[in-house]
Design a protein around this motif. Structure first.
Motif, PDB file in Angstrom:
ATOM      1  N   TRP A  22       0.821  -1.207   0.000  1.00 13.59           N
ATOM      2  CA  TRP A  22       0.000   0.000   0.000  1.00 13.59           C
ATOM      3  C   TRP A  22       0.860   1.265   0.000  1.00 13.59           C
ATOM      4  CZ3 TRP A  22      -4.646   0.835  -1.594  1.00 13.59           C
ATOM      5  CH2 TRP A  22      -5.564  -0.213  -1.623  1.00 13.59           C
ATOM      6  N   ALA A  23       1.995   1.246   0.681  1.00 12.27           N
ATOM      7  CA  ALA A  23       2.896   2.406   0.644  1.00 12.27           C
ATOM      8  C   ALA A  23       3.345   2.676  -0.790  1.00 12.27           C
ATOM      9  CB  ALA A  23       4.098   2.191   1.565  1.00 12.27           C
ATOM     10  N   ASP A  24       3.717   1.624  -1.507  1.00 17.53           N
ATOM     11  CA  ASP A  24       4.113   1.770  -2.911  1.00 17.53           C
ATOM     12  C   ASP A  24       2.932   2.230  -3.768  1.00 17.53           C
ATOM     13  OD1 ASP A  24       6.682   0.954  -2.311  1.00 17.53           O
ATOM     14  OD2 ASP A  24       6.391  -1.097  -3.048  1.00 17.53           O
ATOM     15  N   ALA A  25       1.772   1.625  -3.559  1.00 18.73           N
ATOM     16  CA  ALA A  25       0.599   1.937  -4.367  1.00 18.73           C
ATOM     17  C   ALA A  25       0.147   3.385  -4.180  1.00 18.73           C
ATOM     18  CB  ALA A  25      -0.549   0.984  -4.027  1.00 18.73           C
ATOM     19  N   LEU A  26       0.246   3.889  -2.955  1.00 16.18           N
ATOM     20  CA  LEU A  26      -0.225   5.244  -2.665  1.00 16.18           C
ATOM     21  C   LEU A  26       0.880   6.295  -2.700  1.00 16.18           C
ATOM     22  CD1 LEU A  26      -2.618   4.399   0.306  1.00 16.18           C
ATOM     23  CD2 LEU A  26      -3.240   4.815  -2.091  1.00 16.18           C
ATOM     24  N   GLY A  27       2.144   5.845  -2.722  1.00 18.67           N
ATOM     25  CA  GLY A  27       3.248   6.795  -2.650  1.00 18.67           C
ATOM     26  C   GLY A  27       3.386   7.401  -1.262  1.00 18.67           C
ATOM     27  N   TRP A  28       2.997   6.646  -0.238  1.00 18.30           N
ATOM     28  CA  TRP A  28       3.056   7.122   1.143  1.00 18.30           C
ATOM     29  C   TRP A  28       4.366   6.695   1.793  1.00 18.30           C
ATOM     30  CZ3 TRP A  28      -2.291   6.596   3.988  1.00 18.30           C
ATOM     31  CH2 TRP A  28      -3.252   7.347   3.302  1.00 18.30           C
ATOM     32  N   VAL A  29       4.623   7.231   2.992  1.00 17.22           N
ATOM     33  CA  VAL A  29       5.852   6.937   3.721  1.00 17.22           C
ATOM     34  C   VAL A  29       5.558   6.019   4.903  1.00 17.22           C
ATOM     35  CG1 VAL A  29       6.954   9.106   3.053  1.00 17.22           C
ATOM     36  CG2 VAL A  29       5.659   8.990   5.186  1.00 17.22           C
ATOM     37  N   ARG A  80      -1.919   0.787 -13.402  1.00 12.83           N
ATOM     38  CA  ARG A  80      -0.811   0.924 -12.454  1.00 12.83           C
ATOM     39  C   ARG A  80      -0.997  -0.006 -11.263  1.00 12.83           C
ATOM     40  NH1 ARG A  80       0.936   3.483  -7.989  1.00 12.83           N
ATOM     41  NH2 ARG A  80      -1.116   4.336  -7.484  1.00 12.83           N
ATOM     42  N   PHE A  81      -2.212  -0.052 -10.708  1.00 12.12           N
ATOM     43  CA  PHE A  81      -2.484  -0.961  -9.596  1.00 12.12           C
ATOM     44  C   PHE A  81      -2.277  -2.419 -10.011  1.00 12.12           C
ATOM     45  CE2 PHE A  81      -5.135   2.400  -7.400  1.00 12.12           C
ATOM     46  CZ  PHE A  81      -4.451   2.378  -6.199  1.00 12.12           C
ATOM     47  N   LEU A  82      -2.748  -2.769 -11.200  1.00  9.31           N
ATOM     48  CA  LEU A  82      -2.575  -4.144 -11.681  1.00  9.31           C
ATOM     49  C   LEU A  82      -1.099  -4.486 -11.834  1.00  9.31           C
ATOM     50  CD1 LEU A  82      -5.448  -4.285 -14.326  1.00  9.31           C
ATOM     51  CD2 LEU A  82      -5.414  -5.397 -12.072  1.00  9.31           C
ATOM     52  N   ALA A  83      -0.305  -3.551 -12.321  1.00  8.94           N
ATOM     53  CA  ALA A  83       1.140  -3.782 -12.476  1.00  8.94           C
ATOM     54  C   ALA A  83       1.815  -3.980 -11.121  1.00  8.94           C
ATOM     55  CB  ALA A  83       1.784  -2.618 -13.231  1.00  8.94           C
ATOM     56  N   LEU A  84       1.253  -3.385 -10.063  1.00  7.19           N
ATOM     57  CA  LEU A  84       1.805  -3.552  -8.718  1.00  7.19           C
ATOM     58  C   LEU A  84       1.380  -4.872  -8.071  1.00  7.19           C
ATOM     59  CD1 LEU A  84       1.291   0.057  -7.316  1.00  7.19           C
ATOM     60  CD2 LEU A  84       3.487  -1.084  -7.713  1.00  7.19           C
ATOM     61  N   GLY A  85       0.406  -5.553  -8.671  1.00  6.19           N
ATOM     62  CA  GLY A  85      -0.023  -6.833  -8.122  1.00  6.19           C
ATOM     63  C   GLY A  85      -1.475  -6.896  -7.693  1.00  6.19           C
ATOM     64  N   ALA A  86      -2.242  -5.828  -7.886  1.00  2.00           N
ATOM     65  CA  ALA A  86      -3.681  -5.895  -7.616  1.00  2.00           C
ATOM     66  C   ALA A  86      -4.325  -6.807  -8.651  1.00  2.00           C
ATOM     67  CB  ALA A  86      -4.293  -4.497  -7.682  1.00  2.00           C
ATOM     68  N   TRP A  99     -16.821   2.722 -12.118  1.00  2.00           N
ATOM     69  CA  TRP A  99     -15.703   2.341 -11.265  1.00  2.00           C
ATOM     70  C   TRP A  99     -15.257   0.919 -11.570  1.00  2.00           C
ATOM     71  CZ3 TRP A  99     -20.654   2.975  -9.235  1.00  2.00           C
ATOM     72  CH2 TRP A  99     -21.263   1.831  -8.735  1.00  2.00           C
ATOM     73  N   VAL A 100     -14.036   0.618 -11.127  1.00  2.00           N
ATOM     74  CA  VAL A 100     -13.466  -0.713 -11.283  1.00  2.00           C
ATOM     75  C   VAL A 100     -13.136  -1.221  -9.881  1.00  2.00           C
ATOM     76  CG1 VAL A 100     -11.534  -2.043 -12.225  1.00  2.00           C
ATOM     77  CG2 VAL A 100     -12.499  -0.130 -13.539  1.00  2.00           C
ATOM     78  N   VAL A 101     -13.532  -2.454  -9.584  1.00  2.00           N
ATOM     79  CA  VAL A 101     -13.245  -3.051  -8.283  1.00  2.00           C
ATOM     80  C   VAL A 101     -11.999  -3.924  -8.416  1.00  2.00           C
ATOM     81  CG1 VAL A 101     -14.114  -4.442  -6.365  1.00  2.00           C
ATOM     82  CG2 VAL A 101     -15.711  -3.059  -7.728  1.00  2.00           C
ATOM     83  N   LEU A 102     -11.034  -3.654  -7.542  1.00  2.00           N
ATOM     84  CA  LEU A 102      -9.786  -4.411  -7.492  1.00  2.00           C
ATOM     85  C   LEU A 102      -9.603  -4.978  -6.099  1.00  2.00           C
ATOM     86  CD1 LEU A 102      -7.429  -1.836  -9.282  1.00  2.00           C
ATOM     87  CD2 LEU A 102      -8.590  -3.794 -10.316  1.00  2.00           C
ATOM     88  N   VAL A 103      -8.663  -5.896  -5.954  1.00  2.00           N
ATOM     89  CA  VAL A 103      -8.264  -6.388  -4.636  1.00  2.00           C
ATOM     90  C   VAL A 103      -6.752  -6.265  -4.499  1.00  2.00           C
ATOM     91  CG1 VAL A 103     -10.216  -7.952  -4.276  1.00  2.00           C
ATOM     92  CG2 VAL A 103      -8.165  -8.803  -5.411  1.00  2.00           C
ATOM     93  N   ASP A 104      -6.315  -5.990  -3.273  1.00  2.00           N
ATOM     94  CA  ASP A 104      -4.882  -5.928  -2.984  1.00  2.00           C
ATOM     95  C   ASP A 104      -4.342  -7.356  -2.866  1.00  2.00           C
ATOM     96  OD1 ASP A 104      -5.354  -6.888  -0.342  1.00  2.00           O
ATOM     97  OD2 ASP A 104      -5.210  -4.897   0.549  1.00  2.00           O
ATOM     98  N   PRO A 105      -3.063  -7.532  -2.585  1.00  2.00           N
ATOM     99  CA  PRO A 105      -2.489  -8.887  -2.529  1.00  2.00           C
ATOM    100  C   PRO A 105      -3.133  -9.829  -1.501  1.00  2.00           C
ATOM    101  CG  PRO A 105      -0.737  -7.315  -2.796  1.00  2.00           C
ATOM    102  CD  PRO A 105      -2.003  -6.513  -2.546  1.00  2.00           C
ATOM    103  N   GLU A 106      -3.794  -9.289  -0.477  1.00  2.00           N
ATOM    104  CA  GLU A 106      -4.463 -10.157   0.502  1.00  2.00           C
ATOM    105  C   GLU A 106      -5.968 -10.258   0.249  1.00  2.00           C
ATOM    106  OE1 GLU A 106      -3.535  -9.878   4.620  1.00  2.00           O
ATOM    107  OE2 GLU A 106      -1.374 -10.005   4.262  1.00  2.00           O
ATOM    108  N   GLY A 107      -6.446  -9.704  -0.864  1.00  2.00           N
ATOM    109  CA  GLY A 107      -7.850  -9.856  -1.228  1.00  2.00           C
ATOM    110  C   GLY A 107      -8.781  -8.778  -0.716  1.00  2.00           C
TER     111      GLY A 107
END
Length: 118
Positions: A22-29, A80-86, A99-107
């Protein structure tokens, strides 16, 4: 009474891996990378944050709470999210939505919204 929104707590099988994703996906620290609590924020002194904590119970149903993101370019952001693994998912939303519904690596589900209605 003053009320400040500090964070959203996210249950995770692997808090560090999901927090990093999520840090990578959002560009957060990362502001806390303890083994039992991994916290990210938009900036070190900016709230709210996301805190990932370890749980041992498997997820069995769709989220009761999810994130909605409204980017400038929905399709580019989905890519971009899909390339990160969503992954794309179907929670019964059908195909007729902006809208498009995605899931993160843990669903965990999240939505990438289309343009704001005029």
């Amino acid at each position: 009474m003053t009320l400040e929104w500090e964070q959203v707590v996210v249950d995770a099988e692997d808090p560090t891996a999901l927090g990093r994703w999520w840090a990578d996906a959002l560009g957060w620290v990362v502001v806390n990378d303890a083994p039992d609590e991994y916290e990210i924020r938009p900036a070190p002194d900016r709230l709210p944050g996301l805190v990932f904590v370890e749980v041992h119970d498997p997820r069995t149903v769709k989220n009761r709470l999810h994130f909605d993101f409204r980017p400038d370019d929905r399709d580019a952001e989905v890519d971009r999210f899909l390339a990160l693994g969503a992954r794309r998912t179907d929670i019964g939303q059908g195909d007729e939505h902006s809208w498009v519904v995605l899931v993160d690596p843990e669903g965990n589900e999240f939505c990438v919204l289309g343009p704001r209605p005029s």
